[in-house]
Design a protein around this motif. Structure first.
Motif, PDB file in Angstrom:
ATOM      1  N   LYS A 127       0.848  -1.188   0.000  1.00  0.00           N
ATOM      2  CA  LYS A 127       0.000   0.000   0.000  1.00  0.00           C
ATOM      3  C   LYS A 127       0.888   1.244   0.000  1.00  0.00           C
ATOM      4  N   PRO A 128       1.354   1.661  -1.191  1.00  0.00           N
ATOM      5  CA  PRO A 128       2.236   2.832  -1.265  1.00  0.00           C
ATOM      6  C   PRO A 128       1.566   4.071  -0.685  1.00  0.00           C
ATOM      7  N   LYS A 129       2.339   4.850   0.048  1.00  0.00           N
ATOM      8  CA  LYS A 129       1.807   6.056   0.680  1.00  0.00           C
ATOM      9  C   LYS A 129       2.597   7.253   0.178  1.00  0.00           C
ATOM     10  N   GLU A 130       1.871   8.298  -0.242  1.00  0.00           N
ATOM     11  CA  GLU A 130       2.545   9.498  -0.712  1.00  0.00           C
ATOM     12  C   GLU A 130       3.014  10.335   0.475  1.00  0.00           C
ATOM     13  N   GLY A 131       4.033  11.145   0.225  1.00  0.00           N
ATOM     14  CA  GLY A 131       4.650  11.903   1.300  1.00  0.00           C
ATOM     15  C   GLY A 131       5.815  11.160   1.913  1.00  0.00           C
ATOM     16  N   VAL A 168      10.291  18.623  -3.742  1.00  0.00           N
ATOM     17  CA  VAL A 168       9.318  17.571  -3.437  1.00  0.00           C
ATOM     18  C   VAL A 168       9.447  17.146  -1.978  1.00  0.00           C
ATOM     19  N   LEU A 169      10.682  16.987  -1.513  1.00  0.00           N
ATOM     20  CA  LEU A 169      10.916  16.606  -0.121  1.00  0.00           C
ATOM     21  C   LEU A 169      10.313  17.636   0.835  1.00  0.00           C
ATOM     22  N   ALA A 170      10.475  18.909   0.507  1.00  0.00           N
ATOM     23  CA  ALA A 170       9.946  19.977   1.362  1.00  0.00           C
ATOM     24  C   ALA A 170       8.424  19.958   1.431  1.00  0.00           C
ATOM     25  N   LYS A 171       7.792  19.348   0.440  1.00  0.00           N
ATOM     26  CA  LYS A 171       6.326  19.295   0.401  1.00  0.00           C
ATOM     27  C   LYS A 171       5.765  18.049   1.090  1.00  0.00           C
ATOM     28  N   PRO A 173       5.558  17.201   4.184  1.00  0.00           N
ATOM     29  CA  PRO A 173       4.680  17.463   5.329  1.00  0.00           C
ATOM     30  C   PRO A 173       3.258  17.844   4.921  1.00  0.00           C
ATOM     31  N   ASP A 174       3.096  18.416   3.699  1.00  0.00           N
ATOM     32  CA  ASP A 174       1.752  18.763   3.223  1.00  0.00           C
ATOM     33  C   ASP A 174       0.972  17.524   2.804  1.00  0.00           C
ATOM     34  N   MET A 175       1.679  16.420   2.555  1.00  0.00           N
ATOM     35  CA  MET A 175       1.023  15.182   2.132  1.00  0.00           C
ATOM     36  C   MET A 175       0.718  14.255   3.301  1.00  0.00           C
ATOM     37  N   LEU A 176       1.505  14.364   4.352  1.00  0.00           N
ATOM     38  CA  LEU A 176       1.297  13.538   5.541  1.00  0.00           C
ATOM     39  C   LEU A 176       1.164  14.453   6.755  1.00  0.00           C
ATOM     40  N   PRO A 177      -0.044  14.585   7.282  1.00  0.00           N
ATOM     41  CA  PRO A 177      -0.271  15.481   8.428  1.00  0.00           C
ATOM     42  C   PRO A 177       0.643  15.195   9.612  1.00  0.00           C
ATOM     43  N   VAL A 178       0.984  13.920   9.818  1.00  0.00           N
ATOM     44  CA  VAL A 178       1.822  13.574  10.965  1.00  0.00           C
ATOM     45  C   VAL A 178       3.206  14.208  10.831  1.00  0.00           C
ATOM     46  N   LEU A 179       3.680  14.373   9.594  1.00  0.00           N
ATOM     47  CA  LEU A 179       4.961  15.045   9.380  1.00  0.00           C
ATOM     48  C   LEU A 179       4.848  16.532   9.699  1.00  0.00           C
ATOM     49  N   LYS A 180       3.751  17.130   9.262  1.00  0.00           N
ATOM     50  CA  LYS A 180       3.554  18.567   9.497  1.00  0.00           C
ATOM     51  C   LYS A 180       3.461  18.855  10.996  1.00  0.00           C
ATOM     52  N   GLU A 181       2.721  18.021  11.702  1.00  0.00           N
ATOM     53  CA  GLU A 181       2.557  18.244  13.146  1.00  0.00           C
ATOM     54  C   GLU A 181       3.885  18.132  13.874  1.00  0.00           C
ATOM     55  N   ASP A 186       9.939  13.931   5.433  1.00  0.00           N
ATOM     56  CA  ASP A 186      10.040  12.478   5.509  1.00  0.00           C
ATOM     57  C   ASP A 186      11.503  12.045   5.599  1.00  0.00           C
ATOM     58  N   SER A 187      11.805  11.204   6.572  1.00  0.00           N
ATOM     59  CA  SER A 187      13.196  10.792   6.808  1.00  0.00           C
ATOM     60  C   SER A 187      13.727   9.928   5.673  1.00  0.00           C
ATOM     61  N   GLY A 188      12.888   9.038   5.119  1.00  0.00           N
ATOM     62  CA  GLY A 188      13.336   8.210   4.004  1.00  0.00           C
ATOM     63  C   GLY A 188      13.635   9.042   2.775  1.00  0.00           C
ATOM     64  N   GLY A 189      12.780  10.028   2.516  1.00  0.00           N
ATOM     65  CA  GLY A 189      13.027  10.932   1.390  1.00  0.00           C
ATOM     66  C   GLY A 189      14.308  11.722   1.571  1.00  0.00           C
ATOM     67  N   GLN A 190      14.578  12.144   2.826  1.00  0.00           N
ATOM     68  CA  GLN A 190      15.826  12.852   3.110  1.00  0.00           C
ATOM     69  C   GLN A 190      17.024  11.946   2.856  1.00  0.00           C
ATOM     70  N   GLY A 191      16.893  10.690   3.256  1.00  0.00           N
ATOM     71  CA  GLY A 191      17.986   9.748   3.024  1.00  0.00           C
ATOM     72  C   GLY A 191      18.265   9.549   1.544  1.00  0.00           C
ATOM     73  N   LEU A 192      17.205   9.448   0.746  1.00  0.00           N
ATOM     74  CA  LEU A 192      17.387   9.293  -0.697  1.00  0.00           C
ATOM     75  C   LEU A 192      18.078  10.517  -1.290  1.00  0.00           C
ATOM     76  N   MET A 193      17.684  11.702  -0.840  1.00  0.00           N
ATOM     77  CA  MET A 193      18.317  12.918  -1.361  1.00  0.00           C
ATOM     78  C   MET A 193      19.785  12.993  -0.953  1.00  0.00           C
ATOM     79  N   GLU A 194      20.121  12.545   0.256  1.00  0.00           N
ATOM     80  CA  GLU A 194      21.531  12.556   0.675  1.00  0.00           C
ATOM     81  C   GLU A 194      22.361  11.649  -0.239  1.00  0.00           C
ATOM     82  N   PHE A 195      21.782  10.500  -0.613  1.00  0.00           N
ATOM     83  CA  PHE A 195      22.497   9.603  -1.518  1.00  0.00           C
ATOM     84  C   PHE A 195      22.669  10.242  -2.899  1.00  0.00           C
TER      85      PHE A 195
END
Length: 561
Positions: A127-131, A168-171, A173-181, A186-195
């Motif tokens: 079940k892929p989740k955006e954000g 996209v990474l900066a956005k 939190p707008d896709m997942l309320p738990v990130l915004k709160e 998203d930590s996984g997205g940050q990891g991908l960008m670091e790579f």
């Protein structure tokens, strides 16, 4: 400096630089964990996954793109840990499938690789989740296709793709309320960008790293029992032998079956995993040299390792009990047990803490993988555990939602045994699943029964906050106690008993009858017994059980049934 094409040498340097940058920033990525618990492990999992591949990539001398592709793919696949690590391995796997037959990589080929990697990763998640990391990967792929069509070189392409990926990474939190709160991306997205950033810097010469990548820590896979209980049936074949064949000759199913037949004639606990042009081999034998010689018939060997299991067993016995008991062991009985046929069912469970380990062993689990919250085992760790269970069907209990993908990946690779993953997300669910097993039923019926038994268990955990934040509408200060159930944080405060009482209240309903409390390594037996006495007054109609779990990180694990 314009870069129009990437050859194998440039790709090797870029990949190692990307892995290095991810490793360097893993602690920062860990801190982005939404829940402020002391087990944020996204950065660690992604780092261990990528470093498993980078270690092998750095060892290649003058490789082709095909060599790099199979090494990156197989290394990250076997080393994948946690959901983020498995998704990263699938991104790399898809990318490598796209480029493996190329002599050089152009911007269009790179973009096609990004697209295929993204498609492969999305398919791997039920079940892929955006954000999440998937959203960032999709953004990178879409921008890469757009920019490649403009006819730019890699320098300009990299700048534009990274800029868009960060947008996209900066956005997220707008896709997942738990990130915004929580106020984090998203930590996984940050990891991908670091790579990606590290790979770009390595390609353009902005960052130079030592090709000798650090060795990757290995999760301890053991039975975790006293010397009296250690299963020594493997002593019939004294050497645990592992190696990888870099195929140079034809390899197909018929050849693989003959290869397995030979290894089976000189040993047991056999695992042979083929991935593109690499074959991973694990066998227990008294003749490691013969296994190596047979492997050399098909190609070069690498990652060769031989462990003397008799010596390892002897050391364990010396550490845990006196030499006299070890000397008096009935070796004839051990040899007889080793020759027994496979039993119908076997069990592998992920656990941590001697008390919890013993509970699983008492319930019939054959093999414990040490891991869980603070260290997720890899796909290869799960495969190794399965190999050490002498059964036709092996049930795997991940006991953590972040290990289920790696367990499923191991099940998809294993072809000698029927492997069934029971998707337990917590220790109490795993215990419930084991109680739901019935020896007389079929594997399919047991899968249904264990899953049903697991679903009847409500789980809770009590730990402390590692930072100030706001989650699920609750203001949390560093050092606060937190009660977390299957759906989120339910109670927060400075009094651990009150936090636990509120947590149990949230978990309970009119049908609840049994309350189980497992206390951790940082809790004394006296304090645990005092807690149970308080709970008995609070819930007089409940049957309450207390167990020493000895688990780290979590003061208490609680289940309500």
């Amino acid at each position: 400096m314009a870069i129009k094409k990437i050859d194998a040498s440039m790709l090797q340097k870029a990949f190692i630089a990307g892995a290095y940058n991810l490793e360097k920033n893993k602690d920062y990525i860990n801190e982005l964990n939404v829940f402020p618990v002391p087990d944020g492990d996204t950065g660690s999992n992604m780092s261990l996954t990528i470093m498993a591949a980078a270690k092998e990539v750095s060892a290649l001398s003058d490789p082709s793109i095909a060599d790099l592709s199979k090494t990156i793919s197989s290394g990250s696949l076997r080393g994948a840990r946690g959901n983020s690590g498995v998704i990263l391995s699938q991104l790399l796997r898809g990318f490598c499938k796209e480029i493996k037959d190329k002599k050089v990589i152009t911007p269009k080929i790179l973009a096609d690789g990004f697209v295929r990697g993204c498609e492969t990763a999305y398919k791997a998640v039920m079940k892929p989740k955006e954000g999440t990391i998937l959203t960032v990967a999709k953004g990178l792929a879409e921008k890469a296709v757009e920019v490649a069509a403009e006819g730019v070189d890699f320098v300009e392409m990299g700048e534009k793709v990274i800029e868009y990926g960060n947008e996209v990474l900066a956005k997220t939190p707008d896709m997942l309320p738990v990130l915004k709160e929580a106020g984090v991306v998203d930590s996984g997205g940050q990891g991908l960008m670091e790579f990606i950033i590290g790979a770009y810097n390595g390609l353009t010469g902005k960052e130079v790293v030592d090709d000798k990548i650090m060795s990757v820590p290995k999760v301890n896979v053991s039975t975790n029992v006293s010397s009296e209980d250690i299963d020594t049936s493997h002593i019939t074949f004294g050497y645990c032998t592992e190696f990888i064949i870099l195929l140079e000759k034809e390899w197909n199913m018929d050849i693989e079956l003959k290869f397995k037949e030979f290894l089976g004639s000189i040993g047991d606990s056999l695992v042979v995993v083929s991935d593109d042009e690499i074959v991973k081999v694990h066998v227990h034998t008294n003749h490691p040299g013969q296994a190596f010689e047979k492997g050399l018939e098909y190609g070069q060997l690498t990652n060769m390792k031989v462990d003397n299991m008799r010596e390892e067993h002897r050391e364990k016995v010396i550490m845990e009990q006196d030499r006299q008991k070890a000397a008096e062991k009935d070796l004839d009985a051990v040899e007889a047990k080793a020759n027994e046929p496979k039993k119908p069912y076997g069990f592998v469970a992920v656990s941590v803490g001697q008390g919890l380990n013993n509970i699983f062993l008492d319930l019939g689990v054959d093999y414990i993988i040490q891991g869980g919250q603070t260290m997720n085992p890899s796909t290869e760790d799960v495969l190794g555990a399965i190999a050490n269970v002498n059964a036709e069907t092996v049930f795997v209990l991940p006991n953590n939602k972040n290990i289920i993908l790696a367990a499923n990946q191991a099940a998809s690779i294993e072809d000698d045994k029927n492997v069934i993953v029971i998707p337990s997300k917590t220790i109490p669910q795993g215990i419930g699943a084991m109680i739901g097993f019935e020896e007389s039923m079929s594997a399919e019926d047991n899968e249904a029964s264990m899953t049903e038994a697991m679903s009847a268990v409500k789980s809770g955990q009590v730990t402390y906050a590692v930072r100030d934040t706001s989650v699920d509408g609750k203001e949390i200060k560093i050092g606060d106690f937190m009660g977390i159930d299957d759906t989120g944080i339910k109670s927060v405060g400075t009094d651990i008993v009150e936090v636990i009482k509120e947590l149990i209240k949230e978990m309970s309903d009119e049908d609840s009858e049994l309350l189980s409390v497992y206390y951790g390594e940082d809790v004394s037996e006296e304090d645990a017994e005092a807690l149970v006495a308080t709970l008995e007054e609070e819930y007089p109609d409940y049957e309450i059980e207390l167990h020493a779990g000895n688990q780290p990180v979590y003061y208490y694990i609680i289940s309500v049934e």
